[in-house]
Design a protein around this motif. Structure first.
Motif, PDB file in Angstrom:
ATOM      1  N   TYR A  90      44.103  34.856  37.531  1.00  0.00           N
ATOM      2  CA  TYR A  90      44.722  35.346  36.341  1.00  0.00           C
ATOM      3  C   TYR A  90      45.907  35.731  36.828  1.00  0.00           C
ATOM      4  O   TYR A  90      46.535  36.961  35.857  1.00  0.00           O
ATOM      5  N   GLY A  91      45.990  36.421  38.077  1.00  0.00           N
ATOM      6  CA  GLY A  91      47.743  37.064  38.011  1.00  0.00           C
ATOM      7  C   GLY A  91      48.671  36.174  38.898  1.00  0.00           C
ATOM      8  O   GLY A  91      48.638  34.844  38.860  1.00  0.00           O
ATOM      9  N   PRO A  92      50.044  36.392  39.194  1.00  0.00           N
ATOM     10  CA  PRO A  92      51.036  35.931  39.642  1.00  0.00           C
ATOM     11  C   PRO A  92      50.906  34.806  40.813  1.00  0.00           C
ATOM     12  O   PRO A  92      49.800  35.214  41.412  1.00  0.00           O
ATOM     13  N   THR A  93      51.646  34.299  41.020  1.00  0.00           N
ATOM     14  CA  THR A  93      51.394  33.736  42.234  1.00  0.00           C
ATOM     15  C   THR A  93      52.127  34.787  43.033  1.00  0.00           C
ATOM     16  O   THR A  93      52.928  35.630  43.193  1.00  0.00           O
ATOM     17  N   GLY A  94      52.247  33.932  44.347  1.00  0.00           N
ATOM     18  CA  GLY A  94      53.664  35.198  45.127  1.00  0.00           C
ATOM     19  C   GLY A  94      53.326  36.545  46.037  1.00  0.00           C
ATOM     20  O   GLY A  94      53.822  37.310  46.388  1.00  0.00           O
ATOM     21  N   ILE A  95      51.497  36.729  45.501  1.00  0.00           N
ATOM     22  CA  ILE A  95      51.155  37.717  46.072  1.00  0.00           C
ATOM     23  C   ILE A  95      48.944  37.781  46.260  1.00  0.00           C
ATOM     24  O   ILE A  95      48.908  37.137  45.478  1.00  0.00           O
ATOM     25  N   GLY A  96      49.052  38.411  47.546  1.00  0.00           N
ATOM     26  CA  GLY A  96      47.565  38.181  47.699  1.00  0.00           C
ATOM     27  C   GLY A  96      47.553  39.146  48.932  1.00  0.00           C
ATOM     28  O   GLY A  96      48.690  40.748  49.092  1.00  0.00           O
ATOM     29  N   VAL A  97      46.250  39.484  48.584  1.00  0.00           N
ATOM     30  CA  VAL A  97      45.730  40.638  49.801  1.00  0.00           C
ATOM     31  C   VAL A  97      45.389  40.631  50.669  1.00  0.00           C
ATOM     32  O   VAL A  97      43.948  39.563  50.919  1.00  0.00           O
ATOM     33  N   LEU A  98      44.723  41.493  51.869  1.00  0.00           N
ATOM     34  CA  LEU A  98      44.209  41.071  53.393  1.00  0.00           C
ATOM     35  C   LEU A  98      43.377  43.044  52.943  1.00  0.00           C
ATOM     36  O   LEU A  98      44.409  43.744  53.330  1.00  0.00           O
ATOM     37  N   TYR A  99      42.420  43.234  52.770  1.00  0.00           N
ATOM     38  CA  TYR A  99      41.238  43.725  53.379  1.00  0.00           C
ATOM     39  C   TYR A  99      41.493  43.231  54.555  1.00  0.00           C
ATOM     40  O   TYR A  99      40.330  42.333  55.400  1.00  0.00           O
ATOM     41  N   GLY A 100      40.863  44.865  55.270  1.00  0.00           N
ATOM     42  CA  GLY A 100      40.586  45.182  56.638  1.00  0.00           C
ATOM     43  C   GLY A 100      40.050  46.114  56.908  1.00  0.00           C
ATOM     44  O   GLY A 100      40.571  47.418  56.175  1.00  0.00           O
TER      45      GLY A 100
ATOM     46  N   ASP B  39      55.733  40.889  40.411  1.00  0.00           N
ATOM     47  CA  ASP B  39      53.982  39.861  40.823  1.00  0.00           C
ATOM     48  C   ASP B  39      53.247  41.462  40.713  1.00  0.00           C
ATOM     49  O   ASP B  39      52.277  40.812  40.512  1.00  0.00           O
ATOM     50  N   THR B  40      53.886  42.216  42.453  1.00  0.00           N
ATOM     51  CA  THR B  40      52.551  42.638  42.854  1.00  0.00           C
ATOM     52  C   THR B  40      52.100  43.392  41.319  1.00  0.00           C
ATOM     53  O   THR B  40      51.120  43.694  41.098  1.00  0.00           O
ATOM     54  N   VAL B  41      53.606  44.763  40.887  1.00  0.00           N
ATOM     55  CA  VAL B  41      53.245  44.828  39.334  1.00  0.00           C
ATOM     56  C   VAL B  41      52.197  44.213  38.282  1.00  0.00           C
ATOM     57  O   VAL B  41      51.364  44.832  38.101  1.00  0.00           O
ATOM     58  N   ALA B  42      51.870  43.573  37.712  1.00  0.00           N
ATOM     59  CA  ALA B  42      52.033  42.405  37.318  1.00  0.00           C
ATOM     60  C   ALA B  42      50.404  42.237  37.572  1.00  0.00           C
ATOM     61  O   ALA B  42      49.449  41.872  36.425  1.00  0.00           O
ATOM     62  N   PHE B  43      50.382  41.567  38.577  1.00  0.00           N
ATOM     63  CA  PHE B  43      48.920  41.785  39.678  1.00  0.00           C
ATOM     64  C   PHE B  43      48.252  42.504  39.197  1.00  0.00           C
ATOM     65  O   PHE B  43      46.377  42.835  38.799  1.00  0.00           O
ATOM     66  N   LYS B  44      48.478  43.279  38.406  1.00  0.00           N
ATOM     67  CA  LYS B  44      47.230  45.185  38.574  1.00  0.00           C
ATOM     68  C   LYS B  44      47.244  44.776  36.891  1.00  0.00           C
ATOM     69  O   LYS B  44      45.588  44.611  36.454  1.00  0.00           O
ATOM     70  N   LYS B  45      47.694  43.857  36.043  1.00  0.00           N
ATOM     71  CA  LYS B  45      47.296  43.936  34.744  1.00  0.00           C
ATOM     72  C   LYS B  45      46.299  42.681  34.338  1.00  0.00           C
ATOM     73  O   LYS B  45      45.075  42.399  33.677  1.00  0.00           O
ATOM     74  N   ALA B  46      46.065  42.361  35.842  1.00  0.00           N
ATOM     75  CA  ALA B  46      45.174  40.626  35.217  1.00  0.00           C
ATOM     76  C   ALA B  46      43.957  41.214  35.678  1.00  0.00           C
ATOM     77  O   ALA B  46      43.374  40.989  35.138  1.00  0.00           O
ATOM     78  N   LEU B  47      43.961  42.114  37.084  1.00  0.00           N
ATOM     79  CA  LEU B  47      42.701  42.984  37.821  1.00  0.00           C
ATOM     80  C   LEU B  47      42.214  43.893  36.396  1.00  0.00           C
ATOM     81  O   LEU B  47      40.590  43.689  36.066  1.00  0.00           O
ATOM     82  N   GLU B  48      42.960  43.856  35.377  1.00  0.00           N
ATOM     83  CA  GLU B  48      42.313  44.551  34.514  1.00  0.00           C
ATOM     84  C   GLU B  48      41.864  44.023  33.131  1.00  0.00           C
ATOM     85  O   GLU B  48      40.721  44.410  32.700  1.00  0.00           O
ATOM     86  N   TYR B  49      42.664  43.511  33.151  1.00  0.00           N
ATOM     87  CA  TYR B  49      42.431  41.715  31.989  1.00  0.00           C
ATOM     88  C   TYR B  49      41.063  41.573  32.389  1.00  0.00           C
ATOM     89  O   TYR B  49      39.744  41.558  31.735  1.00  0.00           O
ATOM     90  N   VAL B  50      40.343  41.363  34.117  1.00  0.00           N
ATOM     91  CA  VAL B  50      39.325  40.403  33.974  1.00  0.00           C
ATOM     92  C   VAL B  50      38.219  41.958  33.910  1.00  0.00           C
ATOM     93  O   VAL B  50      37.494  41.477  33.669  1.00  0.00           O
ATOM     94  N   ASN B  51      38.666  42.647  34.114  1.00  0.00           N
ATOM     95  CA  ASN B  51      37.564  44.476  34.463  1.00  0.00           C
ATOM     96  C   ASN B  51      36.954  44.400  32.482  1.00  0.00           C
ATOM     97  O   ASN B  51      36.117  44.592  32.617  1.00  0.00           O
ATOM     98  N   GLU B  52      38.679  44.134  32.151  1.00  0.00           N
ATOM     99  CA  GLU B  52      38.562  44.411  29.971  1.00  0.00           C
ATOM    100  C   GLU B  52      36.695  43.723  29.685  1.00  0.00           C
ATOM    101  O   GLU B  52      36.412  43.604  28.384  1.00  0.00           O
TER     102      GLU B  52
END
Length: 408
Positions: free
Chosen positions: A230-240, A284-297
């Protein structure tokens, strides 16, 4: 958090759903490709450019400090979302594909030697096949593949046989984008670790539907994308794991990933910035936080329970269509249904459904080897999100009845 899961209220948060396609209300069943965005995410992108557009980390003026704080706030939100132990373990990339390529180009080139082995599964997306093929060809290593059964489930006994002291890495998808199968990744990880191998999990499909706890899984790497969450395109994550990221060489050279540069020598930056060269995708990274907040909500477990209802309803309804066969019948699935219809090409199905305003995905879904395993060129895939309804599934079934009637 929403007190009661109300799909009609949730749909109001997604403005793109309020439109018609070919004169019909949009039915969006292509969520495995990309999810739609709530208004809060769309607004966050606009607010960044309107209110605090600036480059991050190096500026000391107000706008730069605001942008940096918002950007790093997303990193902390991601850390919590997957339960990483530190933000140093959260690397921002362009998406799952780049995250996997980063590991292949750094850890892979550093650790894999001639005669070593890398293991993947039959149901991998091309993004988790091709980087390892390229690495194995370069290093003289061998790529091995875990087989699956006719239901689209990994055969763990055969996986055990592939593991050996030569295994350096296992790269496995958590959830199949083509079948919806939820793989037993904890078992995959534990068995690989018993042989001293490292494990990368492709979490592109899993992250929107399942609770993710990287410390509990004990995976070495975990990759996922914002746009399937539910977030923007062009931003992803690698956890290591920090010790692994510390030991790996940089992926790209440039600004931000350095401490000091001279013509004689460069000293690299600390984690996570060592792997984040250049100006990043800040908005898009800043907006990704809003997507995560939305899913948590909404509450991911509550949404997942509703999506499972959709999966069950769709599976039962589709099986009533003459000549339709579901491909991928694993016991553990997320809300994806792939199917073929006897005598009808999947592209024809997609085109006809589109005239009814119904968006599905057709083709091999970037899993050509998986399609070969089932002896088919591709499928029609309907993938459901928390804003979809049973009424929309009824429209899909009605549209498919029309397809069958046209071709028979």
């Amino acid at each position: 958090m929403y007190k009661v899961f109300d799909v009609l209220e949730i749909r109001k948060d997604f403005p793109i759903l309020n439109q018609t396609i070919h004169g019909k209300p949009l039915v969006y069943f292509d969520n495995a490709a990309t999810t739609q965005k709530p208004q809060s995410v769309i607004q966050a992108i606009s607010e960044y450019y309107q209110e605090f557009n600036a480059n991050i980390h190096r500026g000391i003026h107000t706008l730069a400090e605001k942008a940096t704080a918002e950007y790093e706030g997303t990193r902390e939100m991601v850390r919590k979302f997957i339960n990483a132990s530190s933000t140093d373990e959260i690397i921002f990339t362009r998406g799952t594909t780049e995250s996997i390529n980063l590991v292949a180009a750094t850890f892979g080139r550093q650790q894999v030697k001639a005669g070593d082995e890398v293991i993947i599964t039959t149901m991998e997306h091309h993004s988790n096949i091709v980087p390892w093929q390229m690495l194995c060809e370069e290093k003289g290593a061998t790529l091995k593949v875990i087989p699956i059964n006719d239901a689209g489930e990994i055969i763990l006994e055969e996986y055990e046989k592939l593991l050996s002291e030569r295994t350096k890495l296992v790269a496995a998808v958590y959830v199949s984008n083509s079948l919806g199968t939820i793989n037993p990744v904890k078992e995959i990880i534990d068995r690989a670790h018993a042989f001293g191998a490292r494990v990368l999990i492709d979490g592109a499909q899993a992250s929107a539907h399942l609770d993710i706890n990287v410390q509990e899984l004990n995976c070495d790497f975990y990759a996922f994308s914002s746009h399937k969450l539910y977030g923007p395109t062009g931003i992803g994550v690698l956890y290591g794991k920090r010790e692994l990221l510390d030991s790996m060489p940089p992926y790209q050279g440039g600004g931000e990933m350095i401490k000091e540069v001279s013509f004689e020598k460069t000293t690299y930056n600390e984690l996570p910035y060592k792997f984040e060269a250049g100006t990043p995708n800040i908005a898009d990274t800043v907006a990704f936080k809003k997507a995560l907040e939305y899913v948590n909500e909404i509450s991911k477990p509550v949404a997942a329970e509703y999506e499972h209802e959709l999966l069950t309803y769709a599976t039962e309804s589709l099986q009533e269509i003459n000549g339709l066969r579901i491909v991928g019948t694993a016991k553990e699935k997320i809300s994806i249904v792939s199917f073929v219809v006897e005598g009808v090409h999947h592209q024809d199905i997609g085109i006809i459904l589109d005239t009814q305003g119904i968006a599905v995905r057709t083709g091999h879904h970037c899993t050509q080897p998986l399609m070969q395993r089932f002896g088919i060129p591709g499928t029609t895939r309907a993938s459901f999100a928390m804003y979809n309804t049973k009424e929309e599934i009824d429209k899909l079934v009605k549209g498919l009845h029309r397809v069958v009637k046209m071709f028979r």
